[in-house]
Design a protein around this motif. Structure first.
Motif, PDB file in Angstrom:
ATOM      1  N   ASN A  81      45.881  34.076  36.104  1.00 56.04           N
ATOM      2  CA  ASN A  81      45.345  34.073  34.677  1.00 56.04           C
ATOM      3  C   ASN A  81      43.996  34.921  34.661  1.00 56.04           C
ATOM      4  OD1 ASN A  81      47.498  32.595  33.415  1.00 56.04           O
ATOM      5  ND2 ASN A  81      46.400  30.547  34.039  1.00 56.04           N
ATOM      6  N   CYS A  82      43.461  35.298  35.639  1.00 57.63           N
ATOM      7  CA  CYS A  82      41.905  36.161  35.719  1.00 57.63           C
ATOM      8  C   CYS A  82      42.641  37.356  36.567  1.00 57.63           C
ATOM      9  CB  CYS A  82      41.139  35.488  36.778  1.00 57.63           C
ATOM     10  SG  CYS A  82      40.348  34.153  35.721  1.00 57.63           S
ATOM     11  N   PRO A  83      42.971  38.226  35.707  1.00 57.66           N
ATOM     12  CA  PRO A  83      43.503  39.555  36.597  1.00 57.66           C
ATOM     13  C   PRO A  83      41.961  40.433  36.877  1.00 57.66           C
ATOM     14  CG  PRO A  83      43.875  39.519  34.240  1.00 57.66           C
ATOM     15  CD  PRO A  83      43.528  38.307  34.494  1.00 57.66           C
ATOM     16  N   THR A  84      41.065  40.103  36.039  1.00 58.07           N
ATOM     17  CA  THR A  84      39.748  40.551  36.501  1.00 58.07           C
ATOM     18  C   THR A  84      38.720  39.552  36.768  1.00 58.07           C
ATOM     19  OG1 THR A  84      40.111  42.565  35.358  1.00 58.07           O
ATOM     20  CG2 THR A  84      37.928  42.121  35.667  1.00 58.07           C
ATOM     21  N   VAL A  85      38.158  39.277  37.945  1.00 58.36           N
ATOM     22  CA  VAL A  85      36.956  38.319  37.870  1.00 58.36           C
ATOM     23  C   VAL A  85      35.685  39.112  37.601  1.00 58.36           C
ATOM     24  CG1 VAL A  85      35.891  36.594  39.303  1.00 58.36           C
ATOM     25  CG2 VAL A  85      38.306  36.945  39.589  1.00 58.36           C
ATOM     26  N   GLU A  86      34.991  38.653  36.578  1.00 48.66           N
ATOM     27  CA  GLU A  86      33.736  39.338  36.168  1.00 48.66           C
ATOM     28  C   GLU A  86      32.760  39.257  37.302  1.00 48.66           C
ATOM     29  OE1 GLU A  86      30.544  39.258  32.725  1.00 48.66           O
ATOM     30  OE2 GLU A  86      32.231  38.084  32.578  1.00 48.66           O
ATOM     31  N   GLY A  87      31.998  40.386  37.636  1.00 46.00           N
ATOM     32  CA  GLY A  87      31.025  40.419  38.697  1.00 46.00           C
ATOM     33  C   GLY A  87      31.531  40.452  40.044  1.00 46.00           C
ATOM     34  N   ALA A  88      32.536  40.238  40.425  1.00 46.61           N
ATOM     35  CA  ALA A  88      32.972  40.072  41.855  1.00 46.61           C
ATOM     36  C   ALA A  88      33.367  41.812  42.486  1.00 46.61           C
ATOM     37  CB  ALA A  88      34.445  39.428  42.100  1.00 46.61           C
ATOM     38  N   SER A  89      32.706  41.704  43.631  1.00 47.58           N
ATOM     39  CA  SER A  89      32.887  43.088  44.430  1.00 47.58           C
ATOM     40  C   SER A  89      34.119  43.207  45.250  1.00 47.58           C
ATOM     41  CB  SER A  89      31.708  43.192  45.086  1.00 47.58           C
ATOM     42  OG  SER A  89      31.226  42.369  45.956  1.00 47.58           O
ATOM     43  N   PHE A  90      34.795  41.854  45.380  1.00 44.83           N
ATOM     44  CA  PHE A  90      35.782  41.585  46.397  1.00 44.83           C
ATOM     45  C   PHE A  90      36.460  40.374  45.902  1.00 44.83           C
ATOM     46  CE2 PHE A  90      37.677  40.517  50.737  1.00 44.83           C
ATOM     47  CZ  PHE A  90      38.242  41.874  50.709  1.00 44.83           C
ATOM     48  N   ARG A  91      37.752  40.295  46.297  1.00 49.15           N
ATOM     49  CA  ARG A  91      38.688  39.331  45.696  1.00 49.15           C
ATOM     50  C   ARG A  91      39.729  38.957  46.978  1.00 49.15           C
ATOM     51  NH1 ARG A  91      41.292  38.745  39.722  1.00 49.15           N
ATOM     52  NH2 ARG A  91      42.739  37.259  40.239  1.00 49.15           N
ATOM     53  N   VAL A  92      39.749  37.542  47.201  1.00 48.39           N
ATOM     54  CA  VAL A  92      40.996  37.447  47.950  1.00 48.39           C
ATOM     55  C   VAL A  92      41.682  35.897  47.228  1.00 48.39           C
ATOM     56  CG1 VAL A  92      41.513  36.566  50.494  1.00 48.39           C
ATOM     57  CG2 VAL A  92      39.846  38.230  50.029  1.00 48.39           C
TER      58      VAL A  92
END
Length: 228
Positions: free
Chosen positions: A177-188
């Motif tokens: 439900n969060c295709p984009t995580v605001e402010g994150a420079s990396f995501r796992v």
């Protein structure tokens, strides 16, 4: 043979001193030791995901950049808190510098008392603030350790980093439900099964203990992979 035995005795002494000098409560030391004995239980696909976080941390540390990890699930009530607290403990255990861990959700509820109880059984000392709908907890892994503050919040809450952080998705719903995580420079994504499914059953405490144990060994393995 005498030299070998002397060297072995020296190694045992070093290991004993290292354990004694962690600064953790004895119960945490014991829990960590058991979790480290179980790291072979971590599946290869999860190790690949955890290794991505380890490489992110390693790159940041070697570039003298701050390392902020925000663990995210839907309600910020169970898995994200356990992950945040064990990750900070693992970073300290392995002496990885500049690491700060946080947690948040797509919505705010409360740090679930069942998760709090599981962490207490693991050896953390936890003090609850005033009795409100979303209490603030102070969590310690050792008497002289800086307390870790825990309460439910959205992941962009002012107490969390607003930019340039690693978003670690600990539940599949939040990840989807969060295709984009605001402010994150990396995501796992490292989703954990929700122990909430066993609330109110005879398996309740065991389910929370199992999830706490799984998260502890995975966070410990993750930080063991950081070469600094």
């Amino acid at each position: 043979m005498k030299r070998f035995l002397a060297a072995l005795a020296g190694l045992i002494l070093v290991q004993t001193v290292a354990t004694a000098d962690t600064g953790f409560f004895p119960a945490i030391d014991s829990y960590v030791a058991t979790s480290l004995e179980q790291v072979d239980e971590i599946p290869a696909d999860r190790k690949r995901q955890l290794k991505k976080i380890a490489l992110y941390i390693q790159t940041r540390v070697k570039s003298d950049l701050p390392v902020n990890l925000t663990y995210i699930c839907t309600h910020n009530s169970r898995r994200s808190h356990m992950s945040q607290l064990w990750a900070q403990t693992a970073a300290e255990y392995y002496g990885v510098p500049a690491v700060k861990t946080f947690s948040g959700g797509t919505e705010a509820t409360a740090f679930n008392p069942r998760a709090v109880a599981a962490l207490k059984r693991a050896g953390f000392q936890i003090e609850q603030g005033p009795e409100v709908s979303n209490p603030i907890y102070q969590v310690r892994s050792g008497q002289a350790k800086e307390p870790m503050t825990a309460f439910s919040k959205k992941y962009m809450h002012e107490s969390n980093p607003q930019s340039d952080y690693c978003a670690v998705m600990t539940c599949s719903d939040a990840d989807k439900n969060c295709p984009t995580v605001e402010g994150a420079s990396f995501r796992v994504a490292i989703p954990y099964e929700d122990p909430k499914a066993f609330d109110g059953t005879e398996r309740e405490a065991a389910a929370y203990d199992e999830r706490c144990r799984q998260i502890s060994r995975e966070m410990l393995w993750l930080f063991s992979q950081v070469n600094v």
